[in-house]
Motif scaffolding. Sequence first.
Motif, PDB file in Angstrom:
ATOM      1  N   GLN A   1     -69.691 -43.457   4.290  1.00 42.23           N
ATOM      2  CA  GLN A   1     -69.488 -44.410   3.194  1.00 42.23           C
ATOM      3  C   GLN A   1     -70.073 -45.771   3.535  1.00 42.23           C
ATOM      4  N   ILE A   2     -69.866 -46.221   4.771  1.00 44.82           N
ATOM      5  CA  ILE A   2     -70.412 -47.519   5.193  1.00 44.82           C
ATOM      6  C   ILE A   2     -71.935 -47.490   5.158  1.00 44.82           C
ATOM      7  N   GLY A   3     -72.523 -46.402   5.658  1.00 41.57           N
ATOM      8  CA  GLY A   3     -73.975 -46.307   5.687  1.00 41.57           C
ATOM      9  C   GLY A   3     -74.580 -46.300   4.308  1.00 41.57           C
ATOM     10  N   LEU A   4     -74.015 -45.529   3.397  1.00 36.35           N
ATOM     11  CA  LEU A   4     -74.540 -45.471   2.036  1.00 36.35           C
ATOM     12  C   LEU A   4     -74.311 -46.790   1.299  1.00 36.35           C
ATOM     13  N   SER A   5     -73.167 -47.408   1.527  1.00 35.88           N
ATOM     14  CA  SER A   5     -72.867 -48.692   0.885  1.00 35.88           C
ATOM     15  C   SER A   5     -73.853 -49.767   1.337  1.00 35.88           C
ATOM     16  N   ALA A   6     -74.225 -49.726   2.621  1.00 36.11           N
ATOM     17  CA  ALA A   6     -75.179 -50.710   3.144  1.00 36.11           C
ATOM     18  C   ALA A   6     -76.508 -50.627   2.415  1.00 36.11           C
ATOM     19  N   CYS A   7     -76.891 -49.416   1.997  1.00 40.11           N
ATOM     20  CA  CYS A   7     -78.163 -49.235   1.295  1.00 40.11           C
ATOM     21  C   CYS A   7     -78.213 -50.030  -0.007  1.00 40.11           C
ATOM     22  N   MET A   8     -77.050 -50.304  -0.592  1.00 32.68           N
ATOM     23  CA  MET A   8     -77.009 -51.029  -1.861  1.00 32.68           C
ATOM     24  C   MET A   8     -77.375 -52.505  -1.709  1.00 32.68           C
ATOM     25  N   LEU A   9     -77.356 -53.000  -0.473  1.00 30.98           N
ATOM     26  CA  LEU A   9     -77.712 -54.409  -0.249  1.00 30.98           C
ATOM     27  C   LEU A   9     -79.128 -54.576   0.266  1.00 30.98           C
ATOM     28  N   ILE A  10     -79.764 -53.480   0.685  1.00 30.48           N
ATOM     29  CA  ILE A  10     -81.117 -53.583   1.242  1.00 30.48           C
ATOM     30  C   ILE A  10     -82.103 -54.060   0.189  1.00 30.48           C
ATOM     31  N   GLY A  11     -82.062 -53.444  -0.995  1.00 26.45           N
ATOM     32  CA  GLY A  11     -82.987 -53.827  -2.062  1.00 26.45           C
ATOM     33  C   GLY A  11     -82.858 -55.278  -2.490  1.00 26.45           C
ATOM     34  N   PRO A  12     -81.638 -55.739  -2.839  1.00 26.94           N
ATOM     35  CA  PRO A  12     -81.484 -57.138  -3.233  1.00 26.94           C
ATOM     36  C   PRO A  12     -81.919 -58.125  -2.155  1.00 26.94           C
ATOM     37  N   LEU A  13     -81.602 -57.833  -0.888  1.00 28.99           N
ATOM     38  CA  LEU A  13     -81.982 -58.752   0.189  1.00 28.99           C
ATOM     39  C   LEU A  13     -83.489 -58.768   0.396  1.00 28.99           C
ATOM     40  N   LEU A  14     -84.148 -57.609   0.301  1.00 28.01           N
ATOM     41  CA  LEU A  14     -85.608 -57.581   0.392  1.00 28.01           C
ATOM     42  C   LEU A  14     -86.220 -58.407  -0.732  1.00 28.01           C
ATOM     43  N   TYR A  15     -85.687 -58.269  -1.927  1.00 28.10           N
ATOM     44  CA  TYR A  15     -86.187 -59.019  -3.081  1.00 28.10           C
ATOM     45  C   TYR A  15     -86.113 -60.520  -2.831  1.00 28.10           C
ATOM     46  N   TYR A  16     -84.979 -60.985  -2.284  1.00 28.55           N
ATOM     47  CA  TYR A  16     -84.808 -62.420  -2.066  1.00 28.55           C
ATOM     48  C   TYR A  16     -85.580 -62.921  -0.839  1.00 28.55           C
ATOM     49  N   VAL A  17     -85.801 -62.067   0.147  1.00 29.02           N
ATOM     50  CA  VAL A  17     -86.661 -62.460   1.265  1.00 29.02           C
ATOM     51  C   VAL A  17     -88.041 -62.819   0.744  1.00 29.02           C
ATOM     52  N   LEU A  18     -88.591 -61.957  -0.096  1.00 23.70           N
ATOM     53  CA  LEU A  18     -89.939 -62.163  -0.620  1.00 23.70           C
ATOM     54  C   LEU A  18     -89.977 -63.301  -1.640  1.00 23.70           C
ATOM     55  N   LYS A  19     -88.991 -63.346  -2.520  1.00 21.90           N
ATOM     56  CA  LYS A  19     -88.996 -64.374  -3.564  1.00 21.90           C
ATOM     57  C   LYS A  19     -88.850 -65.770  -2.978  1.00 21.90           C
ATOM     58  N   SER A  20     -87.937 -65.924  -2.020  1.00 22.26           N
ATOM     59  CA  SER A  20     -87.716 -67.250  -1.435  1.00 22.26           C
ATOM     60  C   SER A  20     -88.873 -67.660  -0.532  1.00 22.26           C
ATOM     61  N   GLY A  21     -89.522 -66.696   0.109  1.00 25.22           N
ATOM     62  CA  GLY A  21     -90.598 -67.030   1.027  1.00 25.22           C
ATOM     63  C   GLY A  21     -91.950 -67.177   0.368  1.00 25.22           C
ATOM     64  N   ILE A  22     -92.240 -66.305  -0.602  1.00 24.38           N
ATOM     65  CA  ILE A  22     -93.561 -66.310  -1.240  1.00 24.38           C
ATOM     66  C   ILE A  22     -93.623 -67.296  -2.390  1.00 24.38           C
ATOM     67  N   ARG A  23     -92.605 -67.282  -3.230  1.00 20.19           N
ATOM     68  CA  ARG A  23     -92.639 -68.137  -4.421  1.00 20.19           C
ATOM     69  C   ARG A  23     -91.925 -69.462  -4.218  1.00 20.19           C
ATOM     70  N   ASN A  24     -90.977 -69.496  -3.298  1.00 20.59           N
ATOM     71  CA  ASN A  24     -90.279 -70.735  -2.952  1.00 20.59           C
ATOM     72  C   ASN A  24     -89.654 -71.416  -4.168  1.00 20.59           C
ATOM     73  N   ASN A  25     -89.123 -70.605  -5.095  1.00 24.32           N
ATOM     74  CA  ASN A  25     -88.502 -71.184  -6.290  1.00 24.32           C
ATOM     75  C   ASN A  25     -87.219 -70.462  -6.675  1.00 24.32           C
TER      76      ASN A  25
END
Length: 349
Positions: free
Chosen positions: A69-93
């Motif tokens: 359950q912990i492992g599968l639940s963690a997968c639900m945060l990978i996508g959003p965090l990847l999105y914000y890594v790129l958005k905050s770093g590339i677009r800076n807005n």
Amino acid sequence: MSIGKEMLFFFGALGAFNGFILSLYFLFFTKKKYLSNLFLGALLFILSTRIVVTVLVYFNNNLSKIYLQIGLSACMLIGPLLYYVLKSGIRNNILIQWKWHLATWVLVILIIGFVFPYQNYPVLWNDYFVTAIFLQWFSYFFISGFENRELLQKVTQNYTDSSPSERWFGMIFLGNASIFMAYFLGFARVPFVSCITGALAFTFILYLIILVLLHRKKTDDLFLLNIQKDKKLNNEEAEILFQKLENIMNEKALYKNPNLSLKDLSKEVNISSHQLSQFLNNNLGKNFTSFVNEFRIQNACEIITSNDKLTLESVGYDVGFNSKSTFFAAFKKHTGTTPLNYQIQALQA
């Protein structure tokens, strides 16, 4: 356990351990706290958690279902965090709603975990939740790739012509793509592929990141794609933001708060502290303190003109200054005269 399995366990566990260490570095020990490296630290922490569960479950099928359950639940945060890594770093807005966005997913994870624990609902998790989790992960992965398609195309087609930061973010995206594919194929039971492949892919990508960091004496330029000290908003955007700031400052009298901070004001206008600071410095040519003091001095002048019974010191405190000396110095800087002289002139008028 065979030698082959021992090697798999070793590399998987080693990758997870180093992932946790590297996540702490990005979260707490980088010199400049860009949002992009904070998101990356959180992403590595979640990925490392997923890898730990994968390694433990792969080599011990008798573990408690809570690990699954912990492992599968963690997968639900990978996508959003990847999105914000790129958005905050590339677009800076990035907007401040990211906190509510991530908090919502955390809340969803907690509610599902308590209401439908894996231990009691294994069929529900295996037949439905896993599908939903991978669909959510893929959706964020797809959106991240689509929004940054020009950068990814440049990195993959003209690697040598791309900047270090472009290659950095390209590697982060493609590395996550490899991890996603490994896990997806493993859960889909594709022949010769298992979930441990995802752990090995993570270890490989992790060491590429470490090599990049060790190779460069300076790493701050990796975390933001476009660091432009003189970046200005166009006239139309600047006018809209200025009017918004002016209305909020006057209507809510925010300047009267002696502890008003850049972060507080940025929340009111729904932009990041960095963007607000950049606007004040580059478009208005003043820092945050000077901007706020203008409203305080303007209000002080109105009070002095309309009420001669208040002491000048009390006027300073009323409009938001936390000391008499600070008020007098700011007043002279913005009006060219002292509060006392201004008061005398107002009485003579």
